[in-house]
Motif scaffolding. Structure first.
Motif, short mmCIF file in Angstrom:
data_model
loop_
_atom_site.label_atom_id
_atom_site.label_comp_id
_atom_site.label_asym_id
_atom_site.label_seq_id
_atom_site.Cartn_x
_atom_site.Cartn_y
_atom_site.Cartn_z
N GLN A 239 45.51 33.85 41.25
CA GLN A 239 46.50 33.77 40.18
C GLN A 239 45.85 33.31 38.87
OE1 GLN A 239 48.43 35.38 42.49
NE2 GLN A 239 50.11 34.57 41.27
N VAL A 240 46.28 33.93 37.77
CA VAL A 240 45.82 33.54 36.44
C VAL A 240 47.04 33.43 35.54
CG1 VAL A 240 44.36 34.11 34.47
CG2 VAL A 240 43.64 34.78 36.77
N CYS A 241 47.18 32.31 34.85
CA CYS A 241 48.24 32.14 33.85
C CYS A 241 47.60 31.86 32.50
CB CYS A 241 49.17 30.99 34.24
SG CYS A 241 50.60 31.52 35.19
N ALA A 242 48.02 32.62 31.49
CA ALA A 242 47.46 32.47 30.16
C ALA A 242 48.57 32.51 29.13
CB ALA A 242 46.45 33.59 29.88
N ALA A 243 48.28 31.98 27.97
CA ALA A 243 49.24 32.02 26.85
C ALA A 243 48.46 32.18 25.56
CB ALA A 243 50.09 30.76 26.82
N PHE A 244 49.19 32.61 24.53
CA PHE A 244 48.60 32.72 23.20
C PHE A 244 49.13 31.56 22.36
CE2 PHE A 244 47.88 36.61 25.32
CZ PHE A 244 46.65 37.06 24.86
N ASP B 263 40.63 35.83 21.07
CA ASP B 263 41.05 34.90 20.02
C ASP B 263 42.50 34.48 20.22
OD1 ASP B 263 40.78 33.46 17.56
OD2 ASP B 263 41.95 35.05 16.59
N GLY B 264 42.71 33.17 20.29
CA GLY B 264 44.06 32.62 20.41
C GLY B 264 44.58 32.52 21.82
N ALA B 265 43.81 32.98 22.80
CA ALA B 265 44.27 32.95 24.19
C ALA B 265 43.76 31.69 24.89
CB ALA B 265 43.80 34.18 24.94
N THR B 266 44.57 31.16 25.80
CA THR B 266 44.19 30.00 26.60
C THR B 266 44.58 30.25 28.05
OG1 THR B 266 44.65 28.52 24.73
CG2 THR B 266 44.48 27.51 26.92
N VAL B 267 43.64 30.06 28.95
CA VAL B 267 43.94 30.11 30.38
C VAL B 267 44.46 28.73 30.79
CG1 VAL B 267 43.02 30.45 32.70
CG2 VAL B 267 42.25 31.90 30.82
N ASP C 217 37.76 37.48 49.12
CA ASP C 217 36.76 37.10 48.12
C ASP C 217 36.80 38.04 46.92
OD1 ASP C 217 35.98 35.06 49.78
OD2 ASP C 217 34.20 36.10 50.54
N ARG C 218 37.00 39.32 47.17
CA ARG C 218 37.05 40.30 46.08
C ARG C 218 38.24 40.05 45.17
NH1 ARG C 218 36.71 44.29 49.13
NH2 ARG C 218 38.78 45.25 49.08
N LEU C 219 39.41 39.77 45.75
CA LEU C 219 40.58 39.47 44.93
C LEU C 219 40.34 38.23 44.07
CD1 LEU C 219 43.43 40.05 47.57
CD2 LEU C 219 42.57 41.67 45.86
N CYS C 220 39.73 37.21 44.66
CA CYS C 220 39.44 35.98 43.92
C CYS C 220 38.42 36.23 42.81
CB CYS C 220 38.94 34.90 44.87
SG CYS C 220 40.16 34.33 46.07
N ARG C 221 37.43 37.06 43.08
CA ARG C 221 36.41 37.38 42.07
C ARG C 221 37.05 38.10 40.89
NH1 ARG C 221 33.52 41.90 41.49
NH2 ARG C 221 33.91 42.63 43.62
N HIS C 222 37.97 39.01 41.16
CA HIS C 222 38.66 39.71 40.07
C HIS C 222 39.50 38.72 39.25
CE1 HIS C 222 37.22 43.50 41.33
NE2 HIS C 222 38.07 43.74 42.32
N ALA C 223 40.15 37.78 39.92
CA ALA C 223 40.94 36.78 39.18
C ALA C 223 40.05 35.98 38.25
CB ALA C 223 41.67 35.86 40.15
N CYS C 224 38.88 35.58 38.72
CA CYS C 224 37.95 34.83 37.87
C CYS C 224 37.48 35.68 36.68
CB CYS C 224 36.75 34.37 38.68
SG CYS C 224 37.13 33.05 39.86
N ALA C 225 37.27 36.98 36.91
CA ALA C 225 36.87 37.87 35.83
C ALA C 225 37.99 37.97 34.78
CB ALA C 225 36.53 39.25 36.37
N PHE C 226 39.25 38.03 35.25
CA PHE C 226 40.37 38.03 34.30
C PHE C 226 40.36 36.75 33.46
CE2 PHE C 226 42.75 41.43 36.60
CZ PHE C 226 43.16 42.15 35.50
N ALA C 227 40.20 35.62 34.13
CA ALA C 227 40.24 34.35 33.40
C ALA C 227 39.13 34.28 32.37
CB ALA C 227 40.11 33.19 34.40
N GLU C 228 37.93 34.70 32.74
CA GLU C 228 36.80 34.66 31.80
C GLU C 228 37.04 35.60 30.62
OE1 GLU C 228 31.97 35.58 31.81
OE2 GLU C 228 33.08 35.38 33.71
N GLY C 229 37.54 36.80 30.92
CA GLY C 229 37.77 37.77 29.85
C GLY C 229 38.88 37.34 28.90
N ILE C 230 39.96 36.79 29.43
CA ILE C 230 41.07 36.35 28.57
C ILE C 230 40.68 35.15 27.73
CG2 ILE C 230 43.40 35.35 28.62
CD1 ILE C 230 43.92 37.12 31.10
N ALA C 231 39.91 34.24 28.31
CA ALA C 231 39.50 33.05 27.56
C ALA C 231 38.68 33.41 26.32
CB ALA C 231 38.71 32.12 28.47
#
Length: 455
Positions: free
Chosen positions: A390-395, A378-382, A361-375
């Motif tokens: 897993q989180v995949c993002a691009a600019f 400016d210019g970033a898309t999850v 659960d902790r690993l998954c919570r950190h992944a969600c925090a990454f996704a929220e922070g990256i989103a």
């Protein structure tokens, strides 16, 4: 103090120093291969040296060339760290120096396997009585399971692979999703089965069960293996197991699940729905070094029918002391090998059922925090639905994404690597380490924001 004790004390000091450095050190290595070679000294000495001095040289020369894989800020590959009890147990494995092949040769090791195996089946929600073999990693675990499956479907067709080999026998058909991992393709090659027939998958990498059913019904019946996936390497997505397994069963196929990191979702009540229907398969492969965080090397090859894997992996020798109840060697390809079940037992005994669930659960919570922070950058898309680790993002475009990745690696705060997914250059984040903290995630996000501002 004798030479062995002195060398061990030297190693202990260097190990503690390395582990203490992980909180603040630069994540990428500071030295090149060539620099470490020069520090080690490429010339073989003419005579013996002091073991403690050798350990000191090794540690000092290699330290600048080490990547902080075990630290909380490495997200480049699906690589866990090492949970404390598992690390200490692994030191004992080296000191005990058991060849973990036969019950008669090392009763202690066989006992650890007999305890740890059922614990794993319980944690992962897999059928009681399944065979649990401890391999070098997920690739070898896939190999072991697929070998058992290959031989089983050929036996059904009247062909004995152990006696006759593959030449002249029925062709074996293998179907897998088009976004399966390369750790499936390599074992299939080693097993003489060639490339799998690829089945369409959706945008997250989940196999299309209707397309699978059509592919299975197409052509003449043949001995068949179906490979499903628990945790796509980019999106973390899980195949729709109930429908996919049902389609495979209607074709009398052996069903194998490659769950290198995702199979551990079953250990968490909050995420077990991702693996619903997975337990109806015939075999499962996973890697305890990933989500469970035990030391390298430790894959798990789990086969519902122990006689199937024993038929493929078991062996006989006049000098071997084989036991009527079976031996550890019946479950894996290797003979000489280290006691991989020992750190697994230690991790499970230390964490307990709730601790493993909390880890997932902790690993998954950190992944969600990454996704929220990256989103929010400016210019970033999850790009993926963040369902696991897993989180995949691009600019905006591949060029800017690559610039961000380059600046991140130059910064050194984190290791976040790039990949190609769905036709785009992407930033791929894998959250796999037990020691990653909320602060580590925030430091990583701050580094991503800095890189994005200058890219």
């Amino acid at each position: 103090m004798d030479a062995r004790e002195a060398a061990l004390r030297q190693a202990y000091g260097h190990a503690l120093g390395w582990l203490a450095s992980l909180a603040d050190r630069r994540v990428p290595a500071r030295a090149s291969v060539e620099e470490v070679v020069r520090a080690l000294g490429p010339e073989l000495p003419d005579g013996p040296g002091d073991p403690a001095a050798v350990v000191d040289l090794l540690a000092s020369a290699c330290e600048p060339g080490l990547t902080a894989f075990p630290g909380g800020r490495f997200y480049g590959f699906v690589i866990g760290g090492t949970e404390p009890a598992a690390l200490a147990a692994d030191w004992l494995v080296s000191a005990w120096d058991q060849n973990c092949v036969l019950r008669a040769a090392s009763p202690a090791y066989a006992a650890v396997e007999e305890v740890a195996g059922p614990w794993l089946l319980d944690i992962l929600g897999l059928p009681d009585g399944s065979s649990v073999g401890f391999t070098t990693g997920a690739t070898t675990a896939n190999f072991t399971c697929l070998a058992a499956g290959r031989d089983a479907v050929l036996r059904k067709a009247g062909w004995d692979t152990a006696r006759a080999g593959l030449a002249g026998g029925p062709a074996v058909r293998v179907l897998a999703g088009e976004q399966r991992h390369m750790a499936v393709d390599l074992p299939l090659r080693h097993l003489g089965l060639g490339e799998p027939q690829l089945v369409p998958a959706d945008a997250q990498g989940r196999i299309d069960p209707d397309a699978l059913a059509r592919a299975l019904a197409d052509g003449q019946p043949a001995p068949t293996l179906v490979v499903l996936q628990a945790g796509e390497i980019h999106s973390g997505a899980f195949d729709p197991f109930p429908a996919a397994v049902r389609a495979a069963r209607e074709a009398d196929a052996w069903v194998h699940v490659d769950g290198a990191f995702g199979l551990w979702a079953a250990a968490s009540p909050a995420h077990a729905h991702l693996t619903a229907g997975c337990a109806a398969a015939d075999s499962w492969a996973t890697d305890a070094h990933k989500t469970l965080n035990v030391p390298y090397d430790c894959g798990l090859a789990i086969v519902r029918d122990p006689s199937a894997v024993r038929a493929s992996m078991g062996l006989h020798g006049d000098y071997l002391i084989l036991h009527e109840q079976g031996d550890p060697s019946d479950k894996v390809p290797e003979l000489s090998r280290r006691g991989r079940a020992v750190p697994v037992w230690a991790a499970l005994r230390s964490l307990g059922r709730s601790g493993v669930a909390d880890l997932v659960d902790r690993l998954c919570r950190h992944a969600c925090a990454f996704a929220e922070g990256i989103a929010a950058i400016d210019g970033a898309t999850v790009l993926n639905d963040v369902v696991f680790t897993q989180v995949c993002a691009a600019f905006e475009d591949d060029e800017r994404t690559e610039r961000v990745l380059t600046r991140l690696m130059d910064d050194g705060t984190v290791w976040i690597s790039g990949s190609q997914w769905r036709g785009r250059r992407v930033m791929r984040i894998s959250v796999s380490n037990w020691s990653t903290t909320d602060e580590d995630v925030e430091r990583a996000l701050a580094a991503i924001r800095r890189a994005a501002r200058t890219a």
